[in-house]
Motif scaffolding. Structure first.
Motif, PDB file in Angstrom:
ATOM      1  N   ARG A 175       0.825  -1.215   0.000  1.00  0.00           N
ATOM      2  CA  ARG A 175       0.000   0.000   0.000  1.00  0.00           C
ATOM      3  C   ARG A 175       0.853   1.256   0.000  1.00  0.00           C
ATOM      4  O   ARG A 175       0.447   2.288  -0.505  1.00  0.00           O
ATOM      5  N   ALA A 176       2.034   1.174   0.608  1.00  0.00           N
ATOM      6  CA  ALA A 176       2.935   2.326   0.651  1.00  0.00           C
ATOM      7  C   ALA A 176       4.340   1.819   0.943  1.00  0.00           C
ATOM      8  O   ALA A 176       4.507   0.820   1.634  1.00  0.00           O
ATOM      9  N   ALA A 177       5.328   2.494   0.401  1.00  0.00           N
ATOM     10  CA  ALA A 177       6.733   2.211   0.723  1.00  0.00           C
ATOM     11  C   ALA A 177       7.531   3.483   0.505  1.00  0.00           C
ATOM     12  O   ALA A 177       7.304   4.209  -0.463  1.00  0.00           O
ATOM     13  N   LYS A 178       8.421   3.731   1.429  1.00  0.00           N
ATOM     14  CA  LYS A 178       9.271   4.916   1.319  1.00  0.00           C
ATOM     15  C   LYS A 178      10.676   4.516   1.750  1.00  0.00           C
ATOM     16  O   LYS A 178      10.860   3.890   2.792  1.00  0.00           O
ATOM     17  N   PHE A 179      11.657   4.901   0.943  1.00  0.00           N
ATOM     18  CA  PHE A 179      13.060   4.626   1.251  1.00  0.00           C
ATOM     19  C   PHE A 179      13.697   5.909   1.752  1.00  0.00           C
ATOM     20  O   PHE A 179      13.654   6.933   1.078  1.00  0.00           O
ATOM     21  N   LEU A 180      14.270   5.849   2.932  1.00  0.00           N
ATOM     22  CA  LEU A 180      14.772   7.042   3.602  1.00  0.00           C
ATOM     23  C   LEU A 180      16.286   7.198   3.527  1.00  0.00           C
ATOM     24  O   LEU A 180      16.780   8.327   3.491  1.00  0.00           O
ATOM     25  N   HIS A 181      17.019   6.094   3.534  1.00  0.00           N
ATOM     26  CA  HIS A 181      18.480   6.094   3.469  1.00  0.00           C
ATOM     27  C   HIS A 181      18.934   4.807   2.788  1.00  0.00           C
ATOM     28  O   HIS A 181      18.249   3.793   2.881  1.00  0.00           O
ATOM     29  N   PRO A 182      20.088   4.822   2.130  1.00  0.00           N
ATOM     30  CA  PRO A 182      20.579   3.602   1.499  1.00  0.00           C
ATOM     31  C   PRO A 182      21.041   2.566   2.527  1.00  0.00           C
ATOM     32  O   PRO A 182      21.443   2.905   3.635  1.00  0.00           O
ATOM     33  N   VAL A 183      20.943   1.308   2.125  1.00  0.00           N
ATOM     34  CA  VAL A 183      21.496   0.192   2.891  1.00  0.00           C
ATOM     35  C   VAL A 183      22.664  -0.339   2.074  1.00  0.00           C
ATOM     36  O   VAL A 183      22.533  -0.598   0.877  1.00  0.00           O
TER      37      VAL A 183
END
Length: 102
Positions: free
Chosen positions: A53-61
């Motif tokens: 329903r939703a996904a947000k990437f905040l910082h790289p892994v």
């Protein structure tokens, strides 16, 4: 209380060489797939349809890092999850599973 599991991405993870050369990160699709697979395994969910329903990437892994995945039932239904590396949030999302995902 949220459930949690840790996922280690080895330094020689297969995506490291091509995403991106000289500055490797684990692709968002791999983060999601790995997190959702871990959630399904712990929750005893059968493989099958799910709707992100939703996904947000905040910082790289980065390869070699360990991501902690935490999840719980979302107030609006489904499962809300977060991923973090060294207590730094790296992704958030919500999914529905089973018949609600059709």
């Amino acid at each position: 209380m949220p459930h949690r599991t840790d996922i280690h991405f080895p330094a020689d993870h297969p995506t490291a060489a091509g995403h991106f050369p000289g500055n490797p990160v684990i692709p968002g699709a791999v983060l999601l797939d790995t997190a959702l697979t871990a959630i399904a395994a712990v929750e005893g969910l059968a493989p099958g349809p799910c709707r992100l329903r939703a996904a947000k990437f905040l910082h790289p892994v980065r390869p070699g890092e360990r991501m902690r995945v935490e999840w719980q039932a979302a107030p609006t239904g489904g499962i809300a999850f977060t991923g973090s590396v060294a207590d730094r949030p790296v992704m958030t999302g919500t999914l529905t599973t089973g018949s609600a995902a059709s």
